[in-house]
Design a protein around this motif. Sequence first.
Motif, mmCIF file in Angstrom:
data_model
loop_
_atom_site.group_PDB
_atom_site.id
_atom_site.type_symbol
_atom_site.label_atom_id
_atom_site.label_comp_id
_atom_site.label_asym_id
_atom_site.label_seq_id
_atom_site.Cartn_x
_atom_site.Cartn_y
_atom_site.Cartn_z
ATOM 1 N N VAL A 134 0.853 -1.189 0.000
ATOM 2 C CA VAL A 134 0.000 0.000 0.000
ATOM 3 C C VAL A 134 0.888 1.238 0.000
ATOM 4 N N CYS A 135 0.650 2.113 -0.950
ATOM 5 C CA CYS A 135 1.436 3.348 -1.053
ATOM 6 C C CYS A 135 0.496 4.540 -1.099
ATOM 7 N N LEU A 136 0.795 5.541 -0.296
ATOM 8 C CA LEU A 136 0.024 6.789 -0.272
ATOM 9 C C LEU A 136 0.782 7.824 -1.094
ATOM 10 N N GLY A 137 0.154 8.315 -2.165
ATOM 11 C CA GLY A 137 0.783 9.327 -2.996
ATOM 12 C C GLY A 137 0.274 10.711 -2.642
ATOM 13 N N ILE A 138 1.148 11.567 -2.134
ATOM 14 C CA ILE A 138 0.750 12.935 -1.792
ATOM 15 C C ILE A 138 0.759 13.755 -3.078
ATOM 16 N N GLN A 139 -0.363 14.361 -3.409
ATOM 17 C CA GLN A 139 -0.495 15.022 -4.704
ATOM 18 C C GLN A 139 0.311 16.308 -4.814
ATOM 19 N N SER A 140 0.549 16.982 -3.691
ATOM 20 C CA SER A 140 1.337 18.220 -3.698
ATOM 21 C C SER A 140 1.798 18.511 -2.282
ATOM 22 N N LEU A 141 2.706 19.457 -2.143
ATOM 23 C CA LEU A 141 3.150 19.849 -0.814
ATOM 24 C C LEU A 141 1.998 20.492 -0.034
ATOM 25 N N PRO A 142 1.945 20.291 1.280
ATOM 26 C CA PRO A 142 0.890 20.935 2.080
ATOM 27 C C PRO A 142 1.094 22.436 2.164
ATOM 28 N N ASN A 143 0.013 23.171 2.351
ATOM 29 C CA ASN A 143 0.102 24.609 2.569
ATOM 30 C C ASN A 143 0.736 24.883 3.930
ATOM 31 N N PRO A 144 1.336 26.057 4.109
ATOM 32 C CA PRO A 144 1.978 26.359 5.393
ATOM 33 C C PRO A 144 1.041 26.213 6.589
ATOM 34 N N GLU A 145 -0.249 26.551 6.404
ATOM 35 C CA GLU A 145 -1.178 26.504 7.536
ATOM 36 C C GLU A 145 -1.517 25.085 7.978
ATOM 37 N N ASN A 146 -1.402 24.098 7.076
ATOM 38 C CA ASN A 146 -1.701 22.729 7.504
ATOM 39 C C ASN A 146 -0.499 21.798 7.369
ATOM 40 N N ASP A 147 0.689 22.392 7.285
ATOM 41 C CA ASP A 147 1.910 21.604 7.117
ATOM 42 C C ASP A 147 2.123 20.641 8.283
ATOM 43 N N ALA A 148 2.014 21.131 9.512
ATOM 44 C CA ALA A 148 2.258 20.289 10.682
ATOM 45 C C ALA A 148 1.236 19.156 10.776
ATOM 46 N N ALA A 149 -0.039 19.477 10.544
ATOM 47 C CA ALA A 149 -1.094 18.460 10.621
ATOM 48 C C ALA A 149 -0.911 17.395 9.539
ATOM 49 N N CYS A 150 -0.495 17.829 8.346
ATOM 50 C CA CYS A 150 -0.283 16.884 7.248
ATOM 51 C C CYS A 150 0.881 15.948 7.564
ATOM 52 N N LYS A 151 1.960 16.487 8.078
ATOM 53 C CA LYS A 151 3.112 15.648 8.412
ATOM 54 C C LYS A 151 2.768 14.653 9.513
ATOM 55 N N GLU A 152 1.943 15.066 10.473
ATOM 56 C CA GLU A 152 1.515 14.152 11.531
ATOM 57 C C GLU A 152 0.671 13.017 10.940
ATOM 58 N N GLY A 153 -0.207 13.366 10.001
ATOM 59 C CA GLY A 153 -1.013 12.345 9.347
ATOM 60 C C GLY A 153 -0.156 11.363 8.560
ATOM 61 N N LEU A 154 0.867 11.866 7.880
ATOM 62 C CA LEU A 154 1.758 11.000 7.120
ATOM 63 C C LEU A 154 2.564 10.085 8.038
ATOM 64 N N LEU A 155 2.981 10.613 9.180
ATOM 65 C CA LEU A 155 3.712 9.771 10.137
ATOM 66 C C LEU A 155 2.821 8.653 10.669
ATOM 67 N N ARG A 156 1.542 8.939 10.863
ATOM 68 C CA ARG A 156 0.605 7.889 11.293
ATOM 69 C C ARG A 156 0.479 6.816 10.221
ATOM 70 N N MET A 157 0.455 7.236 8.965
ATOM 71 C CA MET A 157 0.395 6.276 7.867
ATOM 72 C C MET A 157 1.666 5.425 7.816
ATOM 73 N N ARG A 158 2.809 6.064 8.024
ATOM 74 C CA ARG A 158 4.071 5.322 7.990
ATOM 75 C C ARG A 158 4.127 4.275 9.100
ATOM 76 N N ARG A 159 3.570 4.602 10.271
ATOM 77 C CA ARG A 159 3.580 3.634 11.377
ATOM 78 C C ARG A 159 2.736 2.403 11.060
ATOM 79 N N LEU A 160 1.833 2.517 10.098
ATOM 80 C CA LEU A 160 1.042 1.365 9.661
ATOM 81 C C LEU A 160 1.758 0.553 8.587
ATOM 82 N N GLY A 161 2.943 1.001 8.181
ATOM 83 C CA GLY A 161 3.680 0.298 7.137
ATOM 84 C C GLY A 161 3.360 0.771 5.733
ATOM 85 N N VAL A 162 2.699 1.937 5.619
ATOM 86 C CA VAL A 162 2.338 2.483 4.309
ATOM 87 C C VAL A 162 3.540 3.221 3.720
ATOM 88 N N LEU A 163 3.819 2.992 2.429
ATOM 89 C CA LEU A 163 4.873 3.722 1.744
ATOM 90 C C LEU A 163 4.370 5.119 1.389
#
Length: 278
Positions: A134-163
């Motif tokens: 399973v691979c999650l493709g991020i379509q574009s960089l997050p905006n500055p206002e949601n950068d931290a929240a997006c990175k936290e979400g991606l880290l949660r995905m990585r902990r599940l073994g998602v590429l």
Amino acid sequence: MSPKSRLYTLVQAWKNKPFQEVRDACGEQWLGLSSQALEEHQSWSQRQAISHEPIFNAEGTKLTGSLFRPLLTAADTQLLRLFMEGLDTTSYWYRSGRFILGILSVPAHAIASSAYVDALSDLILNSRLPVGLVCLGIQSLPNPENDAACKEGLLRMRRLGVLLHLMQFTGTADELLFLEDMQLDGIHLEMSQFRHNALPVAVIAQAKKRQTQIYASNITLVQDLENAKAVAVEHCYGGLMMPPVSRHQTLHINDSRIAKAIFSLHPHQHPNQNGDKK
């Protein structure tokens, strides 16, 4: 009740279970988890849409993954339903004996939503797919206002073994910083932009130092394929390699015959003692 109908009932119950659990886990309307959406999902699954773009190694000799195209242009209300479809397809390939990486792309603002990430987590866990499929493709960089929240979400995905992949990579300083911070597993270069511009050799070299896989997308001309080979990308996809196919057709793909034919026309550099090309 016959054994056949009993088996059908069991399979249907198993298939529907993840969808019910995710619907209970999320309450936001924009996630698109209404009963009508679930019915549309099942109907679409039965229609075998031509929506899976095969990905090959650079020489076209091996199928290495598949991009689920409907997610690239999906509205917010369709995202979760289409993600279900993509996971279901990867599970179908896995149960059929094919280990095909499924790339499911989502916009950054969705990953910044904790409710959406909760739903994705439930879907992925209930799919019972092995790590690496399973691979999650991020379509574009997050905006500055949601950068931290997006990175936290991606880290949660990585902990599940998602590429984690970044689609539409162009080599900007911000993208390179994002690549390093998130330790991305792959980046996708849109090759048509390099038909008249210089290839980003230095950028690709930096990505490779971080063990990031390089994907060349939109391979539609022989020049695109040659440019991809020139910078030694690991994976290629696009109309020249093979157009989108159904999930069942994907099971029978082993290589890109067009790419193999093109590369076979290029003379090899090392003749043997008889003067024949190896």
